[in-house]
Scaffold this active site. Structure first.
Site: not given
Ligand SMILES: NC(=O)c1ccc[n+]([C@@H]2O[C@H](COP(=O)([O-])OP(=O)(O)OC[C@H]3O[C@@H](n4cnc5c(N)ncnc54)[C@H](O)[C@@H]3O)[C@@H](O)[C@H]2O)c1
Ligand SMILES: O=c1ccn([C@@H]2O[C@H](COP(=O)(O)OP(=O)(O)O[C@H]3O[C@H](CO)[C@@H](O)[C@H](O)[C@H]3O)[C@@H](O)[C@H]2O)c(=O)[nH]1
Length: 464
Positions: A162, A222, A275, A278
């Site tokens: 994602e 990713k 921050g 990820c």
């Molecule tokens: N947060 C983002 O923006 C983002 C974007 C892209 C990819 N990712 C990736 O997606 C994954 C999930 O991230 P997130 O931010 O959604 O995490 P999150 O912590 O918000 O959600 C994960 C959920 O999974 C549940 N869980 C864990 N083990 C479980 C099990 N055995 N059965 C059922 N539920 C269970 C937890 O209770 C939790 O609610 C990570 O690998 C992360 O790196 C996150």
């Molecule tokens: O020019 C920039 C862009 C971002 N940030 C900072 O970088 C961090 C991450 O920002 P952003 O990437 O927009 O948010 P995330 O939700 O962490 O998304 C990243 O991490 C996700 C989890 O893997 C990916 O899916 C996304 O594509 C990737 O952008 C934040 O603290 C932002 O404030 C900066 O300081 N300067």
């Protein structure tokens, strides 16, 4: 192969929004999002849709439309697995805090638990989709567990990382730059599984933006995408320090280099440090993978992105102390913004946590205001660092409901998240109510510095 029933394990920042959009766009598919966290599921089911556990612009409207039509949230993981044709694994994959790879490798225990549960429960063939971000070759381990502990059921493993960013999750899901699907494209069954997932996304994503690859390329892409993105932020932040020494302005430099079409203008906003859950986790994971293959130079190259980011957070906090005549002991510092970026209530790895921890070590009295983050989250973030007792964190940090109260009688204000509303505050009122000289530290280059100086503020911005 037609998909009628999808289960997603993990109702977090990815599982919740992603499945809400799939359910909205594919009304004929039943989508059940399951989680072991009962409170989280109860919140997703809250009658008042504004109380769903994740704040993302536009998300509550989609949930309102699809929930109880073809979108369901449940704690009955077994039942949802059993009925599904396709299972997304979207659980957390944090950095390991113990054992081999501590502080670097991804902790895959939640992933493995899901695989074992799928193997135990399934009675019909399944397509298992890796939605979580995983080290390259995790699919191999998943397949091993599924094939060896299952009951004759056939599994196809796909990787479908994602790319949504928080704060813009809905827009990113509706209109992704690309959807990436990795599968066992050498075999007919593998191709069929890939096509089944392509067909789900093709409900709303143009076909030429749906990219199919082998599983390993998808998994590694990713980590690569996040490493490249974070590297841009660390690169511009490295320049911000040089700008501060030389009279160059980092915004002007970013604009000048970003207009080169080979470089591009996005992701060059200098800040108090990146921050989010990820970037750091995924780069550390990449560094660990490189080291595990003996690729020390590759590992060192990417590790520098994290080293630079830690430096940026530290030097921002150190500059506050230095500017306030080398001591903040007993001084009130108001923090505007705790979330790791605007338009989210997520605070994971937010720079604010580390800046405030530094200031508390210097004995500052900290007051925090954030439009979306709850006080208990702020305390939990500080407690998690284990720097001081929970009591001391509560004694020394106050969380207030309005920015004006937070800034009253403060020696300094620091802007740590780029919330739009911060720009529109009555800054002359804030100035009047602060102690003088009124120091303002802009960790996001958000405010109009010239105007703030005219008002009387001692204004300091990253990179100028
Ligand atoms: N947060 C983002 O923006 C983002 C974007 C892209 C990819 N990712 C990736 O997606 C994954 C999930 O991230 P997130 O931010 O959604 O995490 P999150 O912590 O918000 O959600 C994960 C959920 O999974 C549940 N869980 C864990 N083990 C479980 C099990 N055995 N059965 C059922 N539920 C269970 C937890 O209770 C939790 O609610 C990570 O690998 C992360 O790196 C996150
Ligand atoms: O020019 C920039 C862009 C971002 N940030 C900072 O970088 C961090 C991450 O920002 P952003 O990437 O927009 O948010 P995330 O939700 O962490 O998304 C990243 O991490 C996700 C989890 O893997 C990916 O899916 C996304 O594509 C990737 O952008 C934040 O603290 C932002 O404030 C900066 O300081 N300067």
């Amino acid at each position: 192969m037609e998909i009628n029933n999808i289960c997603c394990i993990g109702a977090g920042y990815v599982g919740g929004p992603t499945m809400a959009v799939i359910a909205q766009k594919c009304p004929e598919i039943k989508v059940t999002v399951v989680d072991i966290n009962e409170k989280r599921i109860a919140d997703w089911n809250d009658e008042d849709v504004e109380n769903i556990p994740i704040y993302e612009p536009g998300l509550s409207e989609i949930v309102a439309e699809a929930r109880d039509r073809n979108l369901f949230f449940s704690t009955d993981v077994d039942a949802a697995i059993d009925k599904a044709d396709m299972i997304f694994i979207s659980v957390n994959t944090p950095t390991k805090t113990y054992g081999i790879g501590k502080g670097m490798a991804a902790d895959l225990k939640y992933i493995e638990l899901c695989a074992r549960q799928i193997a135990r429960v399934s009675t019909s063939d399944k397509i298992v989709v890796e939605k979580s971000t995983l080290p390259v070759r995790t699919a191999e381990a998943l397949k091993n567990i599924l094939d060896n502990t299952g009951n004759g059921v056939n599994y196809q493993i796909l990787s479908n990382p994602e790319f949504l960013a928080e704060g813009t999750a809905v827009a990113d899901l509706m209109n992704p730059d690309r959807v990436l699907i990795g599968g066992d494209i050498e075999t007919d069954n593998g191709q069929e599984a890939v096509q089944a997932l392509v067909d789900v996304y093709a409900h709303w994503v143009p076909k030429d933006q749906i990219l199919t690859t082998n599983v390993w390329s998808s998994e590694l892409s990713k980590l690569t995408a996040n490493a490249f993105l974070a590297q841009r932020v660390s690169s511009i932040n490295a320049m911000s320090e040089l700008c501060e020494k030389t009279g160059a302005d980092v915004n002007e430099v970013a604009k000048a280099v970003g207009m080169d079409s080979r470089i591009g203008s996005k992701f060059l906003q200098s800040s108090v440090g990146f921050g989010g859950s990820c970037f750091q986790k995924d780069i550390l994971n990449l560094v660990y993978i490189a080291k595990s293959f003996g690729l020390e130079e590759v590992a060192d190259y990417w590790e520098q992105v994290i080293i630079m980011n830690d430096h940026q957070k530290r030097r921002f906090a150190a500059n506050i102390v230095k500017t306030l005549y080398n001591t903040v002991s007993g001084k009130k510092i108001a923090i505007l913004g705790w979330a790791f970026k605007k338009d989210t209530n997520d605070t994971r790895e937010s720079a604010a946590i580390y800046v405030v921890d530094y200031l508390l070590n210097e004995q500052a009295e900290v007051v925090v205001y954030d439009p979306k983050v709850k006080p208990e989250q702020i305390y939990a973030d500080l407690d998690y660092l284990n720097t001081r007792s929970e009591k001391e964190n509560r004694d020394r940090v106050t969380v207030l409901n309005t920015p004006y109260e937070a800034c009253e009688e403060a020696h300094a204000v620091a802007v740590l998240t780029e919330w739009d509303e911060f720009k529109d505050y009555n800054w002359s009122k804030i100035y009047d109510d602060m102690l003088k000289p009124a120091f303002l530290f802009d960790g996001r280059r958000l405010l109009d510095g010239k105007k703030k100086k005219e008002m009387g503020f001692e204004y300091y911005a990253i990179g100028s």
